[in-house]
Design a protein around this motif. Structure first.
Motif, PDB file in Angstrom:
ATOM      1  N   GLN A 120       0.819  -1.206   0.000  1.00  0.00           N
ATOM      2  CA  GLN A 120       0.000   0.000   0.000  1.00  0.00           C
ATOM      3  C   GLN A 120       0.854   1.257   0.000  1.00  0.00           C
ATOM      4  O   GLN A 120       0.537   2.245  -0.674  1.00  0.00           O
ATOM      5  CB  GLN A 120      -0.946  -0.013   1.203  1.00  0.00           C
ATOM      6  N   LEU A 121       1.957   1.220   0.743  1.00  0.00           N
ATOM      7  CA  LEU A 121       2.880   2.351   0.745  1.00  0.00           C
ATOM      8  C   LEU A 121       3.457   2.567  -0.654  1.00  0.00           C
ATOM      9  O   LEU A 121       3.563   3.705  -1.130  1.00  0.00           O
ATOM     10  CB  LEU A 121       4.003   2.118   1.750  1.00  0.00           C
ATOM     11  N   ARG A 122       3.826   1.482  -1.316  1.00  0.00           N
ATOM     12  CA  ARG A 122       4.361   1.594  -2.675  1.00  0.00           C
ATOM     13  C   ARG A 122       3.310   2.158  -3.631  1.00  0.00           C
ATOM     14  O   ARG A 122       3.631   2.982  -4.489  1.00  0.00           O
ATOM     15  CB  ARG A 122       4.848   0.229  -3.163  1.00  0.00           C
ATOM     16  N   THR A 123       2.075   1.706  -3.489  1.00  0.00           N
ATOM     17  CA  THR A 123       0.994   2.193  -4.353  1.00  0.00           C
ATOM     18  C   THR A 123       0.812   3.701  -4.196  1.00  0.00           C
ATOM     19  O   THR A 123       0.512   4.414  -5.168  1.00  0.00           O
ATOM     20  CB  THR A 123      -0.324   1.467  -4.020  1.00  0.00           C
ATOM     21  N   LYS A 124       1.021   4.190  -2.989  1.00  0.00           N
ATOM     22  CA  LYS A 124       0.885   5.630  -2.720  1.00  0.00           C
ATOM     23  C   LYS A 124       2.126   6.415  -3.143  1.00  0.00           C
ATOM     24  O   LYS A 124       2.153   7.637  -3.014  1.00  0.00           O
ATOM     25  CB  LYS A 124       0.637   5.852  -1.229  1.00  0.00           C
ATOM     26  N   GLY A 125       3.145   5.701  -3.618  1.00  0.00           N
ATOM     27  CA  GLY A 125       4.372   6.360  -4.031  1.00  0.00           C
ATOM     28  C   GLY A 125       5.299   6.709  -2.884  1.00  0.00           C
ATOM     29  O   GLY A 125       6.214   7.517  -3.036  1.00  0.00           O
ATOM     30  N   GLU A 126       5.077   6.086  -1.727  1.00  0.00           N
ATOM     31  CA  GLU A 126       5.899   6.360  -0.553  1.00  0.00           C
ATOM     32  C   GLU A 126       7.038   5.339  -0.433  1.00  0.00           C
ATOM     33  O   GLU A 126       6.919   4.206  -0.890  1.00  0.00           O
ATOM     34  CB  GLU A 126       5.035   6.328   0.714  1.00  0.00           C
ATOM     35  N   SER A 127       8.116   5.766   0.198  1.00  0.00           N
ATOM     36  CA  SER A 127       9.253   4.881   0.410  1.00  0.00           C
ATOM     37  C   SER A 127       8.895   3.801   1.422  1.00  0.00           C
ATOM     38  O   SER A 127       8.146   4.047   2.373  1.00  0.00           O
ATOM     39  CB  SER A 127      10.451   5.679   0.915  1.00  0.00           C
ATOM     40  N   VAL A 128       9.437   2.610   1.210  1.00  0.00           N
ATOM     41  CA  VAL A 128       9.193   1.520   2.160  1.00  0.00           C
ATOM     42  C   VAL A 128      10.406   1.278   3.055  1.00  0.00           C
ATOM     43  O   VAL A 128      10.466   0.264   3.750  1.00  0.00           O
ATOM     44  CB  VAL A 128       8.804   0.220   1.421  1.00  0.00           C
ATOM     45  N   THR A 129      11.370   2.199   3.042  1.00  0.00           N
ATOM     46  CA  THR A 129      12.581   2.005   3.841  1.00  0.00           C
ATOM     47  C   THR A 129      12.766   3.075   4.913  1.00  0.00           C
ATOM     48  O   THR A 129      13.764   3.063   5.626  1.00  0.00           O
ATOM     49  CB  THR A 129      13.826   1.988   2.931  1.00  0.00           C
ATOM     50  N   THR A 130      11.812   3.982   5.051  1.00  0.00           N
ATOM     51  CA  THR A 130      11.943   5.062   6.031  1.00  0.00           C
ATOM     52  C   THR A 130      11.544   4.602   7.427  1.00  0.00           C
ATOM     53  O   THR A 130      10.961   3.529   7.614  1.00  0.00           O
ATOM     54  CB  THR A 130      11.052   6.253   5.638  1.00  0.00           C
ATOM     55  N   THR A 131      11.822   5.457   8.419  1.00  0.00           N
ATOM     56  CA  THR A 131      11.388   5.177   9.786  1.00  0.00           C
ATOM     57  C   THR A 131       9.874   5.144   9.859  1.00  0.00           C
ATOM     58  O   THR A 131       9.288   4.303  10.564  1.00  0.00           O
ATOM     59  CB  THR A 131      11.936   6.232  10.755  1.00  0.00           C
TER      60      THR A 131
END
Length: 262
Positions: A214-225
């Motif tokens: 879901q984070l990827r779908t939103k264009g967000e990084s999956v490696t952040t805090t």
């Protein structure tokens, strides 16, 4: 050509699925990937200053986490390229062999040895990186910052269990009638690898993988805090403590943010 790891049977605490032994690698002429071995860990218990111990622990473990994320990134890159080939009908026999092996490693078998949209979707859910803040915090929690008996004697930094007699160390407080042992690994690197594989393919952690997607779908990084704190929500089955365990890990991540920023 992608190379794959031979995985031994091991069970992670409070979960219910085993690792599978993959024997196809050598039979098909694909050499198993060797672990990028970390050096012997420091004696963390001798580091009395808490801040210094934390820094030493994270510095040591981060190398192994980076190596695992690099491996997973290469596997994911293969899948993304395979997805493009599938869409253009240009998949080669060699691609299918590698897809079959990778699918078996992640317990998503090809139906009739043929690629499908659903297979690619399921694989891309599983084959993905994990935030180092999440991995390092769980390691710190489960191993008491590298000082636990299981970390020192069994290279086990994530509380992973096994069920064959002699496969690990018997917990001193194991209840009567229980047969599990705390798995013993050949190296710290192997312990980190087994953790990655468990989280990425165990059905108990499907929620974590969905949050990541879901984070990827939103264009967000999956490696952040931030991503780490979100993904922890999918680990409520990692410990018998359930939601309390989730909250503890989230609090640890938040409390140690200075180390992730470093």
């Amino acid at each position: 050509m992608l190379r794959f790891l031979v995985i031994a049977a091991v069970l992670v605490m409070a979960s219910c699925s085993y690792y599978y032994v993959n024997t196809d690698n050598e039979r098909l002429g694909i050499a198993p990937q060797q672990y990028e071995q970390l050096p012997r860990p420091p004696e963390f218990s001798k580091i009395k200053n808490i801040t210094a111990r934390k820094k030493a622990f994270f510095k040591y473990m981060r190398k192994g986490v980076t190596a695992e994320n690099t491996r997973v990134s290469k596997e994911r890159g293969f899948l993304l390229a395979l997805k493009e080939k599938y869409q253009t009908d240009s998949v080669t026999p060699r691609d299918l062999v590698n897809a079959k092996l990778l699918g078996e490693l992640y317990n998503v078998k090809l139906a009739k040895n043929a690629l499908t949209k659903d297979w690619l979707k399921q694989m891309l859910l599983r084959v993905d990186v994990l935030p180092e803040a999440l991995v390092l915090t769980q390691a710190a929690n489960e191993s008491a910052w590298g000082t636990s008996r299981f970390a020192r004697q069994a290279n086990n930094y994530f509380g992973q269990w096994c069920y064959s007699k002699g496969c690990g160390l018997v917990p001193r407080d194991r209840a009567d009638g229980m047969t599990h042992e705390v798995a013993k690994f050949s190296s710290v690197s192997e312990s980190i690898h087994r953790y990655f594989m468990n989280v990425n393919r165990n059905r108990a952690y499907k929620a974590l993988r969905q949050i990541r997607a879901q984070l990827r779908t939103k264009g967000e990084s999956v490696t952040t805090t931030f991503a780490a704190i979100q993904l922890v929500k999918g680990l409520n089955k990692y410990s018998e403590r359930g939601e309390e365990y989730v909250q503890d890990i989230q609090a640890m991540i938040d409390h140690n943010q200075e180390y992730w920023l470093e």
